[in-house]
Write a protein that holds these residues in place. Structure first.
Motif, PDB file in Angstrom:
ATOM      1  N   LYS A  46      -2.472   6.661   4.293  1.00  0.00           N
ATOM      2  CA  LYS A  46      -3.394   6.614   3.155  1.00  0.00           C
ATOM      3  C   LYS A  46      -2.929   7.472   1.971  1.00  0.00           C
ATOM      4  O   LYS A  46      -3.611   7.549   0.948  1.00  0.00           O
ATOM      5  N   LYS A  47      -1.777   8.090   2.100  1.00  0.00           N
ATOM      6  CA  LYS A  47      -1.286   8.967   1.034  1.00  0.00           C
ATOM      7  C   LYS A  47      -1.028   8.143  -0.228  1.00  0.00           C
ATOM      8  O   LYS A  47      -0.372   7.098  -0.177  1.00  0.00           O
ATOM      9  N   ASN A  48      -1.552   8.602  -1.365  1.00  0.00           N
ATOM     10  CA  ASN A  48      -1.405   7.818  -2.602  1.00  0.00           C
ATOM     11  C   ASN A  48      -0.572   8.507  -3.672  1.00  0.00           C
ATOM     12  O   ASN A  48      -0.437   7.994  -4.782  1.00  0.00           O
ATOM     13  N   ASP A  49       0.033   9.667  -3.319  1.00  0.00           N
ATOM     14  CA  ASP A  49       0.879  10.333  -4.304  1.00  0.00           C
ATOM     15  C   ASP A  49       2.309  10.497  -3.801  1.00  0.00           C
ATOM     16  O   ASP A  49       3.047  11.368  -4.263  1.00  0.00           O
ATOM     17  N   ARG A  94       5.758   5.669   7.047  1.00  0.00           N
ATOM     18  CA  ARG A  94       4.495   5.551   6.327  1.00  0.00           C
ATOM     19  C   ARG A  94       3.300   5.743   7.258  1.00  0.00           C
ATOM     20  O   ARG A  94       2.276   6.311   6.855  1.00  0.00           O
ATOM     21  N   ASP A 141      -0.251  -0.840  -2.462  1.00  0.00           N
ATOM     22  CA  ASP A 141      -0.232   0.562  -2.043  1.00  0.00           C
ATOM     23  C   ASP A 141       0.928   0.872  -1.098  1.00  0.00           C
ATOM     24  O   ASP A 141       1.221   2.040  -0.835  1.00  0.00           O
ATOM     25  N   TYR A 142       1.590  -0.159  -0.601  1.00  0.00           N
ATOM     26  CA  TYR A 142       2.808   0.030   0.186  1.00  0.00           C
ATOM     27  C   TYR A 142       4.042  -0.241  -0.670  1.00  0.00           C
ATOM     28  O   TYR A 142       4.956   0.591  -0.737  1.00  0.00           O
ATOM     29  N   LYS A 195       4.534  -0.193  -3.739  1.00  0.00           N
ATOM     30  CA  LYS A 195       4.760   0.814  -4.786  1.00  0.00           C
ATOM     31  C   LYS A 195       5.800   1.824  -4.312  1.00  0.00           C
ATOM     32  O   LYS A 195       6.715   2.203  -5.062  1.00  0.00           O
ATOM     33  N   TRP A 196       5.698   2.216  -3.054  1.00  0.00           N
ATOM     34  CA  TRP A 196       6.606   3.242  -2.525  1.00  0.00           C
ATOM     35  C   TRP A 196       7.932   2.651  -2.066  1.00  0.00           C
ATOM     36  O   TRP A 196       8.941   3.353  -2.029  1.00  0.00           O
TER      37      TRP A 196
END
Length: 819
Positions: A514-517, A509, A132-133, A135-136
């Motif tokens: 918790k932002k997922n988009d 971040r 989840d990290y 990815k960005w």
């Protein structure tokens, strides 16, 4: 009533549990209060905190707690720089996977941080090795790629044989790997780079905007960027096609050139030595030089070695032949990889020419007199040109522009700006890192992975011990994929990214962890950033801090943030030293934070490490000082405990007598001193000292004096110490009758009127020795002060009836009687 004893183990555990249950450190998004982002550099989860960690986290926590009490919305997060070689090396050693090792360490270190009482909002925790990290991180790489800032090329790179990976120039320290200390060699590989050089000028000039940064750090960055304004001059090559372009900041010395020097990697060498009888010898020399790091090759102290190619260049102005040499001190990617040797006016060139018996031609003479020949060292001062054709007689500084303009007019040169900074090499042939989201298709070529296919996940099944090859390349299911353009077969990039990529944006971040988009919420980030106070080690001055500034500027240009610099104010703390050396396991001088916390409590550890030295200086470990910090906290605890009953029915404050006025003044002086030392100077040691003075004043306060003034001073002690030692002050706050948290109180404000002295204390000396002290009104005349001093019984006894020779009054300080 028996006196309570200070029991840090019991107190600290109780309040840590209550803080977590009550969530008092959760970040608030209220818009009516000012915002303050306090951040310490996140750690690598190596398994255990050391005292250096304790120092940086204690510093940051004081700032965060202080700002909350001043009414700020404070963002104070923590996370983990969790990718990297140590985890992979541990996995290889233990025949395990890096993930369990990393996550176990994170769990343990998080527990240690909570035991220190640091006021983090753990809901915002980030871990760079989680999908989840990263990815960005991959999304940001693609942003750089689309903007033309990420590219792949083949070139000579720094290779660590032990870690089996590439290192950026900044990660080579004295010719060795910054991680393991193995000697670095050069290797030709296809690698991914980020075009940080496109931002060199902005990175340089914007340093002037960073008024909150230490000048030392800015100087280190300026030197690393290494801007040089000069001229590229074109030399022909005798008996060969092609040209050699040199970069120089001293075109005024052009007529003093007696040789050219090429970097061993310069492409023209292969062409001009192809048929040379010395080809094998030259090639062997080149290979030997390439084994050395840039630092070794360019160091002032390193030996300058070279080899004559047997070929000549043609001087652009005189047409004279100029011998072409290869030397270790010229680098391929600085300037043009070729320099002109002017031994009479450059000390490095002088040493090289002297060593190899090359001509030394003087073309600048001092304004007064002439140089004594032969030269014993290069003449590098200003003067007038000699033996320089039509430019003879010009002041050399004027000649720089005149000769440059002449070369441009003749098409033999051009004024240029050069930088020492090189593009950032980010490829690593390791597993435990962020996969590069690129695939290679025989039909379509290099293709970015579509954003809706992110993250490109790390496969679990890989072989680690494959020399010179990324472990990712050993997993066939990972390697073979589908081209996003044509749907045909494609192969994934098997290098991972340098872990400094992860830390170049993590601070963005946190506010929307918790932002997922998306990597972050732009509105939220713009509200909190830039970071108001960033705290960490000086060792990151030209790595993490430079890269983070680069990332921020790219994101600004892409319209994702509205600020160009990530960190408004920077505090670089010193090291913790024991027995004359930095604490390290290899030196056997490590003091475990757990041992200190278990024996004395976290508050003692925090108090000692903040009191022992200013934060920007090295701190010498001292066991006796730790014990002293513990005793001081016990003394404060006893002070509150013995007066706790009085707080139940607090008397009004009555500042009338001289004793009351002195304690009232001391209280407000402490408030002023602590406030300024924390908010303006970040000098926690002197802030603590001011509180200690106040505690002493309370203990010395007469029992018969006003109780309201005393209780106010005791409560002020608790408030002023609360950011520094949070557990004991929380306990003491309840002991004086409060039901809410001390950390949610308003910070005390000093009264300027209280600091105006109505009375002044004078030390009275007889023949230079202190005999007594007297307190007088601030308006007392000098003669009256003398009279009062002589009336003192102690002073009369010391004078013993001897005649007075003179009596000196130093206003506001002392009376000295000479008998």
């Amino acid at each position: 009533m028996s006196e309570r004893k200070y029991a840090p183990g019991e107190i600290e555990k109780k309040w840590q549990e209550q803080w977590e249950t009550n969530g008092i450190y959760k970040t608030k998004e209220a818009t009516d209060n000012p915002y303050f982002y306090c951040l310490e550099m996140f750690p690598y989860p190596s398994g255990r905190l050391h005292m250096g960690h304790v120092r940086v986290y204690s510093i940051g926590d004081v700032v965060a707690r202080f700002k909350r009490m001043q009414g700020f919305n404070v963002l104070h997060p923590m996370g983990w720089d969790a990718f990297g070689m140590p985890a992979e090396n541990a996995a290889i050693k233990n025949k395990s996977h890096p993930a369990p090792w990393t996550y176990d360490n994170i769990d343990f270190m998080r527990k240690q941080q909570k035991e220190l009482g640091v006021s983090y909002d753990w809901d915002l925790e980030v871990t760079t090795c989680r999908p989840d990290y990263y990815k960005w991180t991959q999304w940001l790489f693609l942003l750089f790629y689309k903007r033309g800032l990420a590219y792949k090329k083949k070139g000579a790179v720094n290779w660590c044989p032990e870690c089996a990976t590439v290192l950026a120039n900044e990660q080579v320290e004295e010719g060795c790997c910054w991680r393991c200390g193995t000697e670095v060699v050069k290797k030709d590989l296809e690698q991914w780079y980020l075009r940080i050089t496109d931002y060199a000028e902005r990175l340089l000039t914007d340093l002037d905007k960073l008024s909150g940064w230490p000048e030392r750090v800015k100087t280190m960055q300026r030197n690393w960027i290494g801007k040089s304004n000069g001229t590229e001059i074109i030399f022909g090559i005798d008996k060969h096609d092609g040209l050699i372009t040199v970069f120089t900041t001293r075109p005024d010395t052009l007529y003093g050139v007696t040789y050219l020097v090429l970097a061993p990697e310069h492409p023209v060498i292969e062409r001009i030595t192809r048929k040379s009888k010395k080809k094998a010898e030259i090639q062997a020399f080149i290979e030997e030089v390439r084994k050395k790091s840039e630092i070794e090759r360019t160091s002032v102290d390193s030996e300058k070695i070279g080899m004559f190619t047997g070929e000549y260049a043609i001087h652009p102005k005189t047409g004279d032949p100029v011998p072409i040499w290869i030397a270790n001190y010229v680098l391929p990617d600085y300037g043009t990889g070729a320099v002109m040797g002017v031994p009479a006016h450059d000390q490095r060139d002088f040493e090289f020419a002297t060593k190899y018996n090359l001509p030394i031609r003087v073309v600048i003479q001092p304004e007064a007199g002439e140089l004594q020949l032969p030269l014993t060292q290069a003449y590098t001062e200003d003067g007038r040109l000699v033996d320089s054709d039509k430019f003879t007689g010009l002041p050399n500084l004027e000649a720089i522009d005149v000769i440059s303009a002449n070369l441009e007019q003749e098409g033999k040169g051009e004024r240029k700006t050069s930088y020492r900074l090189r593009d950032w090499l980010i490829s690593r042939q390791r597993y435990w890192g962020c996969p590069i989201p690129i695939v290679y298709c025989d039909n379509c070529g290099t293709q970015p992975v579509p954003e809706d296919q992110l993250p490109v996940l790390l496969p679990e099944q890989v072989e680690f011990e494959v020399a010179g090859k990324s472990p990712l390349a050993t997993n066939e299911n990972f390697v073979h994929t589908t081209c996003p353009s044509c749907g045909g077969h494609a192969i994934r990039e098997t290098d991972t990214m340098d872990t400094f990529i992860d830390s170049s944006w993590y601070y963005m971040r946190y506010p929307s962890a918790k932002k997922n988009d998306g990597p972050f919420d732009t509105d939220v980030v713009n509200r909190w950033l830039p970071v108001d106070k960033y705290i960490g080690g000086i060792e990151h001055a030209v790595l993490h801090l430079l890269y983070s500034r680069f990332f921020t500027k790219v994101l600004f240009d892409a319209g994702l943030v509205n600020f160009e610099e990530p960190f408004e104010s920077l505090l670089t703390q010193g090291m913790v030293i024991k027995e004359g050396a930095k604490m390290s396991k290899s030196k056997g001088n490590v003091v475990s934070p757990e041992d200190i916390v278990n024996k004395y409590g976290a508050d003692t550890a925090r108090l000692f490490i903040l009191f022992a030295a200013p934060p920007d200086r090295d701190l010498e470990w001292n066991d006796q000082a730790v014990e002293g910090a513990y005793r001081f906290l016990g003394r404060v605890f006893r002070l509150v405990d013995t007066h706790s009953a009085l707080f139940a029915n607090r008397p009004a404050i009555n500042v009338t007598g001289s004793d009351e006025k002195r304690l009232w003044q001391q209280t407000h002086y402490a408030i002023k001193k602590v406030t300024e030392d924390i908010s303006e100077r970040y000098q926690f040691n002197t802030a603590i000292s001011a509180v200690m003075e106040l505690v002493n004043a309370v203990y010395a306060y007469p029992e018969t004096a006003d109780k309201g003034v005393k209780l106010n001073a005791i409560q002020t002690v608790i408030l002023l110490l609360s950011p520094i030692v949070p557990h004991i002050t929380e306990e003491l706050w309840r002991m004086v009758g409060h039901t809410d948290s001390v950390h949610q109180q308003d910070w005390p404000v000093f009264d300027p009127a209280a600091l105006v002295q109505d009375e002044i204390e004078y030390a009275v000396q007889v023949n230079g020795k202190l005999r007594d002290r007297i307190v007088v009104s601030k308006d007392t005349a000098e003669d009256e002060i003398k009279e009062l001093a002589m009336k003192s019984d102690k002073v009369s006894e010391a004078m013993a009836g001897k005649p007075i020779k003179k009596c000196i009054v130093v206003p506001g300080k002392l009376v000295n009687i000479v008998v």
